[in-house]
Scaffold this active site. Sequence first.
Site, short mmCIF file in Angstrom:
data_model
loop_
_atom_site.label_atom_id
_atom_site.label_comp_id
_atom_site.label_asym_id
_atom_site.label_seq_id
_atom_site.Cartn_x
_atom_site.Cartn_y
_atom_site.Cartn_z
CB SER A 186 -0.95 0.14 0.85
OG SER A 186 -1.68 1.71 1.35
CE LYS B 25 -13.98 12.86 -3.34
NZ LYS B 25 -14.81 12.23 -2.07
#
Length: 561
Positions: A222, A350
């Site tokens: 990650s 968004k």
Amino acid sequence: MSKVMESIARQSVKTCPFMQRAVSLRGLKRLHNSNLPAVARQCPIVGHAMTRAYATATGTPREAPAASTKAGRNANEIVANHATQESTFDFDGLFEREIDKKRVDKSYRFFNNINRLAKEFPRAHRELEDDKVTVWCSNDYLALSKNQQVVDVMKKTLDSYGAGAGGTRNIAGHNRHALKLEAEIAALHKKEGALVFSSCYVANDAVLSLLGQKVKDLVIFSDELNHASMIMGIKHAQTTKHIFRHNDYAQLEELLQMYPKSTPKLIAFESVYSMAGSVADIDKICSLAEKYGALTFLDEVHAVGLYGPHGAGVAEHHDFESHRIAGIETVPGGSTVMDRVDMITGTLGKSFGTVGGYVAASQKLIDWLRSYAPGFIFTTSLPPSVMAGAAEAIRFQRSHLELRQLQQLHTGYVKRGMKELGIPVIPNPSHIVPVLVGNPDLAKQASDLLMDKHKIYVQAINFPTVSRGTERLRITPTPGHTDDLSDILLDAVDDVFKELQLPRVKDWESQGGILGVGEPGFVEQSNLWTEEQLSLTNEHLNPNVRDPILDQLEVSSGIKV
């Protein structure tokens, strides 16, 4: 029973009300053959003391183990009454102390009352309708939440199908709006399937956690700047993880090399990192994934609608011309960066102006997620009107290249203006304009001053959203933030920097620089959008992107065998 013990017992029977009730003088000798501790536990005084002693000795706040005799089983039914003998835990005190910590370190969050006006975008009013401000920090990047086509579709659907979905898909079934939306998402990312969630936070958490829990020995790699939703998903995955430095692919490869190629692996990263505007090299990550046998998980939340000829994100933008020519069809050969990414998550809240999240991937992966992910199975579906509006927004922006271009042009204008004023903007190749302040209290003061003095709303970004010492104002232009509004913003920011004596680029240079601001030898990346791409028109798009007829995804309802 010894004579001494018998004497003590006799005295107890005479003086203790419990002993008088529990044991007669004739029954004293029978105590010798019974479980004396079990009888003692029935006493409200001695029993309480024994319980506390046991809890202290074992470190666990529980009753002592029940005795195996009949008397012991009866004693186990007697529970010490702590409610009247101990004070309760001070929850309010804990909450107050935790909030005080945030006030002291200046990370306490204040939410402004901002009511965006559909007919006056990017204007909004505060508590009073005549107290209007200009919004400069919305993630409604293309202003599609106010697009008339989107609004009309939502109104029509609301009138026909009501306000809610009626429950989860497992209970209420799904509907034509879910089917259409998932088909639009799959077509946008040129994947075999898609699955819609209540938000992309839920989508990221659900997908990553399920992969970790179901894929034995999975190792997750990650990026250190990944969004909180991905961090939480990886935590819930309960598997081995490695965090690599932001966009440091040499370190990522070193970590991948630690495991045999046969070990299942997953690389989780974003395309555009929203607080700094930095962009991942998706092509390079895909090459590493293929070399070491890893799946790729790409979050395109802050890129969908803004990059690529059709708004599919940075993965599409990598092969801009190939996708522009192919339109909605798959690029021949199946070798584009978007093809190489195994799963793409995005948001409807968004650039697409509504609410919700999704994942797009292969048919098998989507069917697996649909069948096993608790975050999908047990969450109420999005309302029909929301899904209809989101589908319309995706269709609309797909064929309106000028929305993405205007957003980029206005961003460029603001960044150049900030540079001329010496205002420190963290350099990046994307649409984000992060103005570095470097102090939480001053960032809040700057935000308040912009609002109260200049009627401009820009939210301060503090810890834990960004690291301490890198607090900032995050500005996001849209197609509606024209040059005249940008000039007002630039004058206002310059005034605030003067009034608060905030450090400018030259001040950061004298300190050695930070995050690319004032750092010696720092080389800025070129903007993702080239001048050639910005010069194209909607007519340069393949006609097949305009109102295409999409087939329903079989995976949305479940694949029949």
